[in-house]
Design a protein around this motif. Sequence first.
Motif, PDB file in Angstrom:
ATOM      1  N   VAL A  84       3.252   6.153  -5.594  1.00 50.17           N
ATOM      2  CA  VAL A  84       2.960   6.425  -7.000  1.00 50.17           C
ATOM      3  C   VAL A  84       2.041   7.647  -7.103  1.00 50.17           C
ATOM      4  N   ALA A  85       1.023   7.684  -6.253  1.00 50.52           N
ATOM      5  CA  ALA A  85       0.083   8.816  -6.265  1.00 50.52           C
ATOM      6  C   ALA A  85       0.760  10.105  -5.819  1.00 50.52           C
ATOM      7  N   GLU A  86       1.501  10.024  -4.724  1.00 51.38           N
ATOM      8  CA  GLU A  86       2.112  11.231  -4.162  1.00 51.38           C
ATOM      9  C   GLU A  86       3.192  11.818  -5.054  1.00 51.38           C
ATOM     10  N   ASN A  87       3.848  10.973  -5.840  1.00 51.51           N
ATOM     11  CA  ASN A  87       4.918  11.445  -6.720  1.00 51.51           C
ATOM     12  C   ASN A  87       4.427  11.811  -8.116  1.00 51.51           C
ATOM     13  N   GLU A 134       0.834  -1.206   0.000  1.00 49.84           N
ATOM     14  CA  GLU A 134       0.000   0.000   0.000  1.00 49.84           C
ATOM     15  C   GLU A 134       0.862   1.247   0.000  1.00 49.84           C
ATOM     16  N   TRP A 135       1.976   1.198   0.721  1.00 54.64           N
ATOM     17  CA  TRP A 135       2.890   2.348   0.765  1.00 54.64           C
ATOM     18  C   TRP A 135       3.472   2.596  -0.627  1.00 54.64           C
ATOM     19  N   SER A 137      -7.460   9.464  -4.715  1.00 56.07           N
ATOM     20  CA  SER A 137      -8.869   9.080  -4.620  1.00 56.07           C
ATOM     21  C   SER A 137      -9.078   7.671  -5.166  1.00 56.07           C
ATOM     22  N   LEU A 138      -8.478   7.390  -6.314  1.00 56.77           N
ATOM     23  CA  LEU A 138      -8.648   6.093  -6.960  1.00 56.77           C
ATOM     24  C   LEU A 138      -8.047   4.971  -6.123  1.00 56.77           C
ATOM     25  N   PHE A 139      -6.846   5.182  -5.593  1.00 57.61           N
ATOM     26  CA  PHE A 139      -6.164   4.154  -4.821  1.00 57.61           C
ATOM     27  C   PHE A 139      -6.822   3.922  -3.470  1.00 57.61           C
ATOM     28  N   GLU A 148      -1.268  -5.097  -8.616  1.00 54.99           N
ATOM     29  CA  GLU A 148      -2.490  -4.376  -8.248  1.00 54.99           C
ATOM     30  C   GLU A 148      -2.721  -3.156  -9.126  1.00 54.99           C
ATOM     31  N   LEU A 149      -1.659  -2.446  -9.489  1.00 59.85           N
ATOM     32  CA  LEU A 149      -1.822  -1.274 -10.352  1.00 59.85           C
ATOM     33  C   LEU A 149      -2.248  -1.683 -11.757  1.00 59.85           C
ATOM     34  N   LEU A 150      -1.691  -2.777 -12.252  1.00 54.14           N
ATOM     35  CA  LEU A 150      -2.114  -3.277 -13.564  1.00 54.14           C
ATOM     36  C   LEU A 150      -3.592  -3.675 -13.527  1.00 54.14           C
TER      37      LEU A 150
END
Length: 334
Positions: free
Chosen positions: A33-36, A27-28, A47-49, A85-87
């Motif tokens: 990925v979102a924060e960067n 999860e981290w 929001s999506l994650f 999970e991202l895929l």
Amino acid sequence: MSPSKADFQVVLGQARELVKDQLAMTEWVIMQVAENAPAGISDRLVSLFGRKGKRIRSTLLCLIANCGANAPDKARVAHACASVELLHLASLVHDDIIDGTELRRGQITAHKEWGTQVAVLVGDYVLSQSMRCVIDEEARNVPVIISDAADKLIVGEIMELDHCGEMTLSRGMYNEIIDRKTAALIEAAARIGGIMAGFDKPLVDDCARMGAHFGLAFQIIDDLLDYGFGSKNLDKAKFTDLSNGLITLPLLYYFEDCSAEERSEMESLIKRVATDDVAGEIIARLNAKKSFEKAKAEAQEHLEQALQIADKFPKNNFTDEIVAMFSSMSDRGN
């Protein structure tokens, strides 16, 4: 091996608890990925994650990775899980656009919230980042496994669209579509888990076959849930497949055991599925031919195949949880 039945969600919760440290690191990695991400994408990804799914694929990867003689490196496992999970999430964003789905995991879908154009591009970004998560993986075949899984997901979606509304869809084509659309990524997760467990190549290949059987069973159960068969607290609308012209396994069983007149009547009903009471009539006809029971039995066959492979693994708590997941899958309600 004949483990006792249990509620799938309970079993999955127990499995996640067993590998909670690696899932927490996953999860981290995902949130990094979102924060960067650049402005305009970052907030949407957060929001999506935040709309977490069941994490079945990453949980299975973690369990298999821990079945070996030595504990795997947590960071390696976490990055592999994040990639998977991202895929998966990127494919869901795109699938929802294609299917016109308005609800996913109990919340409004990305394209309904941000518009189709933005959602497509967000999905593309997530897909790109899934590859980046394993770019430095020491087992150089892992990025290739992820890339191959992405190829299969995309081809499977195209094949499904090409055969949409095809009432004469063959069992072979149906199997090929669900193998690519659903089983391929679970197969990839299981193969990577075997690599990180330090298994030899034959057992890694067995892990992949096990994941494929589990994935096929998972999709067949999804087909059943779309009709409401066995569903409980379903977090998406029922009859989505029928509404989108998708011919799934219960209907294939029906068509194998019906008269020409019954086929014609069923085809007419399917074309009017959005009409009041038509869905109920379709379900009644499928029940009369035991089509749901036959489809569930086929899912169970795949799970039995997966269980036979799991029996080759070293005996430990992680293997026990894999067995429990497979044993309870056929009765999951959402």
